[in-house]
Each structure stands twice: as structure tokens, then as C-alpha cells.
Design a protein around this motif. Structure first.
Motif, PDB file in Angstrom:
ATOM      1  N   LEU A  15       8.378   7.847 -17.174  1.00  0.00           N
ATOM      2  CA  LEU A  15       8.890   6.835 -15.876  1.00  0.00           C
ATOM      3  C   LEU A  15       9.817   7.834 -14.711  1.00  0.00           C
ATOM      4  CD1 LEU A  15       9.640   3.763 -15.155  1.00  0.00           C
ATOM      5  CD2 LEU A  15      12.130   4.235 -16.589  1.00  0.00           C
ATOM      6  N   VAL A  16       9.275   7.133 -13.470  1.00  0.00           N
ATOM      7  CA  VAL A  16      10.150   7.959 -12.543  1.00  0.00           C
ATOM      8  C   VAL A  16      11.307   7.508 -12.241  1.00  0.00           C
ATOM      9  CG1 VAL A  16       9.489   8.426 -10.110  1.00  0.00           C
ATOM     10  CG2 VAL A  16       7.811   8.869 -11.498  1.00  0.00           C
ATOM     11  N   HIS A  17      12.032   8.052 -11.901  1.00  0.00           N
ATOM     12  CA  HIS A  17      14.088   7.414 -11.393  1.00  0.00           C
ATOM     13  C   HIS A  17      13.457   6.630 -10.854  1.00  0.00           C
ATOM     14  CE1 HIS A  17      16.411  11.029 -12.635  1.00  0.00           C
ATOM     15  NE2 HIS A  17      15.572  10.892 -13.393  1.00  0.00           N
ATOM     16  N   THR A  18      14.272   5.309 -10.835  1.00  0.00           N
ATOM     17  CA  THR A  18      13.861   3.793 -10.232  1.00  0.00           C
ATOM     18  C   THR A  18      15.645   3.745 -10.078  1.00  0.00           C
ATOM     19  OG1 THR A  18      12.978   1.395  -9.976  1.00  0.00           O
ATOM     20  CG2 THR A  18      12.770   2.720 -12.201  1.00  0.00           C
ATOM     21  N   SER A  19      15.591   2.016  -9.441  1.00  0.00           N
ATOM     22  CA  SER A  19      16.737   1.397  -9.376  1.00  0.00           C
ATOM     23  C   SER A  19      16.594  -0.273 -10.701  1.00  0.00           C
ATOM     24  CB  SER A  19      16.982   1.847  -7.761  1.00  0.00           C
ATOM     25  OG  SER A  19      15.929   0.435  -7.283  1.00  0.00           O
ATOM     26  N   ASP A  20      15.458   0.097 -10.444  1.00  0.00           N
ATOM     27  CA  ASP A  20      15.070  -1.094 -10.990  1.00  0.00           C
ATOM     28  C   ASP A  20      15.528  -0.372 -12.543  1.00  0.00           C
ATOM     29  OD1 ASP A  20      14.266  -3.580 -12.897  1.00  0.00           O
ATOM     30  OD2 ASP A  20      12.124  -3.810 -12.097  1.00  0.00           O
ATOM     31  N   HIS A  21      16.300  -1.450 -13.487  1.00  0.00           N
ATOM     32  CA  HIS A  21      17.446  -0.583 -14.652  1.00  0.00           C
ATOM     33  C   HIS A  21      16.675  -1.794 -15.314  1.00  0.00           C
ATOM     34  CE1 HIS A  21      20.827  -1.301 -11.356  1.00  0.00           C
ATOM     35  NE2 HIS A  21      20.285   0.142 -11.379  1.00  0.00           N
ATOM     36  N   ASN A  22      15.161  -2.917 -15.276  1.00  0.00           N
ATOM     37  CA  ASN A  22      14.655  -3.532 -16.132  1.00  0.00           C
ATOM     38  C   ASN A  22      14.183  -2.909 -16.537  1.00  0.00           C
ATOM     39  OD1 ASN A  22      16.020  -6.307 -16.978  1.00  0.00           O
ATOM     40  ND2 ASN A  22      15.078  -6.470 -14.791  1.00  0.00           N
ATOM     41  N   LEU A  23      12.949  -1.531 -16.011  1.00  0.00           N
ATOM     42  CA  LEU A  23      12.086  -0.790 -16.162  1.00  0.00           C
ATOM     43  C   LEU A  23      12.201   0.574 -17.198  1.00  0.00           C
ATOM     44  CD1 LEU A  23       9.927   0.140 -13.181  1.00  0.00           C
ATOM     45  CD2 LEU A  23       9.540  -1.373 -14.927  1.00  0.00           C
ATOM     46  N   LEU A  24      13.875   1.032 -17.203  1.00  0.00           N
ATOM     47  CA  LEU A  24      14.267   2.020 -17.961  1.00  0.00           C
ATOM     48  C   LEU A  24      14.185   1.168 -19.801  1.00  0.00           C
ATOM     49  CD1 LEU A  24      15.294   4.666 -18.646  1.00  0.00           C
ATOM     50  CD2 LEU A  24      17.634   4.568 -17.625  1.00  0.00           C
ATOM     51  N   TYR A  25      15.131   0.876 -19.196  1.00  0.00           N
ATOM     52  CA  TYR A  25      15.133  -0.832 -20.952  1.00  0.00           C
ATOM     53  C   TYR A  25      13.844  -0.959 -21.257  1.00  0.00           C
ATOM     54  CZ  TYR A  25      17.157  -4.506 -23.185  1.00  0.00           C
ATOM     55  OH  TYR A  25      17.317  -5.269 -24.667  1.00  0.00           O
TER      56      TYR A  25
ATOM     57  N   ALA B 238       3.964  13.552  -9.731  1.00  0.00           N
ATOM     58  CA  ALA B 238       2.258  14.523 -10.203  1.00  0.00           C
ATOM     59  C   ALA B 238       1.395  13.827 -10.978  1.00  0.00           C
ATOM     60  CB  ALA B 238       2.777  16.177  -9.674  1.00  0.00           C
ATOM     61  N   GLU B 239       0.988  13.290 -11.064  1.00  0.00           N
ATOM     62  CA  GLU B 239       0.025  12.806 -11.951  1.00  0.00           C
ATOM     63  C   GLU B 239      -0.302  14.091 -12.818  1.00  0.00           C
ATOM     64  OE1 GLU B 239      -1.459   9.619 -12.997  1.00  0.00           O
ATOM     65  OE2 GLU B 239       0.051   9.253 -11.352  1.00  0.00           O
ATOM     66  N   ALA B 240      -0.653  14.601 -12.012  1.00  0.00           N
ATOM     67  CA  ALA B 240      -0.577  16.163 -13.695  1.00  0.00           C
ATOM     68  C   ALA B 240       0.158  16.606 -14.292  1.00  0.00           C
ATOM     69  CB  ALA B 240      -0.910  17.672 -12.727  1.00  0.00           C
ATOM     70  N   GLN B 241       0.947  15.926 -14.197  1.00  0.00           N
ATOM     71  CA  GLN B 241       2.427  15.826 -15.115  1.00  0.00           C
ATOM     72  C   GLN B 241       2.401  15.254 -15.857  1.00  0.00           C
ATOM     73  OE1 GLN B 241       4.475  18.568 -16.804  1.00  0.00           O
ATOM     74  NE2 GLN B 241       5.307  19.289 -14.390  1.00  0.00           N
ATOM     75  N   ARG B 242       2.328  13.839 -15.275  1.00  0.00           N
ATOM     76  CA  ARG B 242       2.571  12.929 -16.322  1.00  0.00           C
ATOM     77  C   ARG B 242       1.863  13.057 -17.166  1.00  0.00           C
ATOM     78  NH1 ARG B 242       3.163   7.169 -15.866  1.00  0.00           N
ATOM     79  NH2 ARG B 242       3.683   7.533 -13.493  1.00  0.00           N
ATOM     80  N   ASP B 243       0.459  13.993 -16.814  1.00  0.00           N
ATOM     81  CA  ASP B 243      -0.664  13.956 -17.644  1.00  0.00           C
ATOM     82  C   ASP B 243      -0.976  14.650 -19.141  1.00  0.00           C
ATOM     83  OD1 ASP B 243      -2.152  11.951 -16.635  1.00  0.00           O
ATOM     84  OD2 ASP B 243      -3.455  13.599 -15.216  1.00  0.00           O
ATOM     85  N   ALA B 244       0.123  15.388 -18.606  1.00  0.00           N
ATOM     86  CA  ALA B 244       1.026  17.129 -19.295  1.00  0.00           C
ATOM     87  C   ALA B 244       1.058  16.136 -20.386  1.00  0.00           C
ATOM     88  CB  ALA B 244       1.265  18.380 -18.970  1.00  0.00           C
ATOM     89  N   CYS B 245       2.076  15.152 -20.106  1.00  0.00           N
ATOM     90  CA  CYS B 245       3.436  14.799 -20.852  1.00  0.00           C
ATOM     91  C   CYS B 245       2.736  13.785 -21.832  1.00  0.00           C
ATOM     92  CB  CYS B 245       4.254  14.083 -19.951  1.00  0.00           C
ATOM     93  SG  CYS B 245       5.237  15.211 -19.127  1.00  0.00           S
ATOM     94  N   GLN B 246       1.935  12.914 -21.409  1.00  0.00           N
ATOM     95  CA  GLN B 246       1.406  12.334 -23.076  1.00  0.00           C
ATOM     96  C   GLN B 246       0.054  12.417 -23.389  1.00  0.00           C
ATOM     97  OE1 GLN B 246      -0.822  10.082 -19.566  1.00  0.00           O
ATOM     98  NE2 GLN B 246       1.460   8.081 -18.552  1.00  0.00           N
ATOM     99  N   ALA B 247      -0.797  14.157 -22.820  1.00  0.00           N
ATOM    100  CA  ALA B 247      -1.189  15.217 -23.943  1.00  0.00           C
ATOM    101  C   ALA B 247      -0.353  15.406 -24.683  1.00  0.00           C
ATOM    102  CB  ALA B 247      -1.622  15.861 -23.363  1.00  0.00           C
ATOM    103  N   ALA B 248       0.977  15.346 -24.392  1.00  0.00           N
ATOM    104  CA  ALA B 248       1.988  16.393 -25.480  1.00  0.00           C
ATOM    105  C   ALA B 248       2.032  15.457 -26.274  1.00  0.00           C
ATOM    106  CB  ALA B 248       2.842  17.170 -24.457  1.00  0.00           C
TER     107      ALA B 248
END
Length: 251
Positions: free
Chosen positions: A111-121, A95-105
């Protein structure tokens, strides 16, 4: 690739996730990248850990028992002792609203859970390093033959490998900016190995440097099939056993 230093201590990452399967998967992955991982299931436990030690970064899910990951983020950022510690939100919530709240904090990334391990790294690197890497560097131990102009073949060992370069451990490193041919013997590459063109970006001799003797090499020319084999080897080494272990945890 970063210069590996002798005796360098592992960096601590605090993982907060109430899902035991997701937590296990994330922790094993980070351990294989040579991080020291402390894992807890609640934000309250995380705050206790933060009283005892200062991690490199906190990685937290949003959905937790009692205190949420967003509230944990706010606690970390409002405490003068921990406000400098980056907090990465690693969650199943899109949810974009959740992303916005976290960025404001003040989160360091969302990052949403992903199978691309390079993204987490990459997200961890962006949050913690002044010169972040973008591709996973795997600790390994592979045979390599170094062929440089004006010198014979030299047998050496690769102790770190990424998609774009490697660290070659040798008592006789080539000089900085030297271009050479490297025959790398990956387990999935057959008896002849793969041939790569590379340039030495830095070099440490055995005496007086205080660092592991060897050289950091950037790949210049890699055939598409060879590039695919390098990526497949790194992926296999990082994820070996994790899929099966995840199924065991679920059952």
C-alpha cells in the motif's frame, strides 16, 4: 460490526518506519483504532522485537537505514517462528518493480501512503481477520434513542460507530433481526440528531452472555446528508490533533 467483548486485550501491531513524522502519524491513527502499537525505526530493531513478542502484523516502509523493508520481509518469512506473521508494506514508493519484489517475497499487501484511512484499515483487516471489515469502527460514546414497534422510546449509548453500523450499549437490547428507528446525537448533527433505520444483527442480554450487554445494528436507510455527517464525525475523531502534531514534529 464485530461483537465487542468485555476485557478483550488490544492486538499488537509493529510499525517500522525511519521517518519520524510518518511513523508518528501511522502510530497515532492505529492507536485510535484500539490497537497497541510498538514502533521502531530500523529493520534490525524490528527483528529484536520479534524475538520478544509476536505481533498481529508488521507494517513496514521499504526505505530504511541499513536493512531494507524488503529484506526485513524476507527475514520474517524465512524464520519458522515468524513466517505466519503477515507483513504489510506501507511505503512512499510507487514503482511496480518494488511491488512485484515484495509480493514475490510474501508480503500480505503493498500500500502506497494515502490520505484515505479506510484503505490502511482495510489492508490490515484483509491480512489479519478471517472476516475482515472494510470500514473503520470508531470507539466512541454517543447518546441514541431507540424506537421499536410496540415499545416506547429507549435511551441508550453508542459505544462503537462505523459508516454502516453501530454497537448500542443497553441493558435492554432488541431481539435479533428487529428493525427499529435510531435517533443518533452526533456533535455535528444539531440538537435534533439524525434518524436512521437499522436492523439488529446480534444481541446480548446482561445476564449470562459473558459479553457487553447491547446490540449490533446495521444501517438500512441513511439519508445522504446524514451519511456525510457520520463520515465527517469519524474522520474528525480519528484525525483530531494529528495534523497539528505532524507540524510540531517537523519543526
Amino acid at each position: 460490526m464485530e461483537k465487542p467483548e468485555a476485557g478483550r486485550e488490544k492486538q499488537i501491531i509493529l510499525v517500522v518506519d525511519g521517518d519520524p513524522v510518518s511513523q508518528f502519524y501511522t502510530c497515532i491513527f492505529l492507536q485510535r483504532l484500539n490497537y497497541h502499537v510498538i514502533s521502531v525505526r530500523t529493520a534490525e530493531e524490528a527483528l529484536v522485537i520479534l524475538e520478544l513478542t509476536t505481533p498481529l502484523i508488521v507494517i513496514t516502509e521499504v526505505l530504511l537505514q541499513q536493512m531494507s523493508g524488503v529484506d526485513l520481509l524476507k527475514h520474517v518469512k524465512q524464520d519458522p517462528r515468524t513466517k505466519h506473521v503477515p507483513v504489510l508494506i506501507y511505503t512512499t514508493i510507487r514503482a511496480e518493480a518494488q511491488r512485484d519484489a515484495c509480493q514475490a517475497a510474501g508480503c500480505a499487501g503493498y500500500l502506497v501512503h494515502t490520505s484515505d484511512h479506510n484503505l490502511l484499515y482495510d489492508a490490515i483487516q484483509q491480512a489479519t481477520e478471517p472476516k475482515p471489515r472494510h470500514f473503520i469502527r470508531l470507539k466512541t460514546w454517543l447518546d441514541v434513542i431507540v424506537t421499536a414497534p410496540g415499545s416506547g422510546d429507549q435511551k441508550a449509548l453508542v459505544s462503537a460507530l462505523s459508516e454502516h453500523g453501530m454497537f448500542v450499549s443497553t441493558e435492554q437490547p432488541l431481539l435479533k433481526m428487529t428493525t427499529a428507528t435510531f435517533t443518533l446525537y452526533l456533535p455535528n448533527a444539531g440538537a435534533n440528531g439524525i434518524r436512521l433505520q437499522g436492523k439488529v444483527l446480534y444481541s446480548h442480554a446482561a445476564l449470562g452472555s459473558g459479553k457487553n450487554p447491547g446490540m449490533g445494528v446495521k444501517f438500512l436507510q441513511v439519508q445522504p446528508d446524514d451519511d456525510a455527517m457520520i463520515k465527517a464525525f469519524i474522520e474528525k475523531e480519528l484525525m483530531s490533533g494529528i495534523v497539528a502534531d505532524r507540524q510540531t514534529v517537523r519543526t
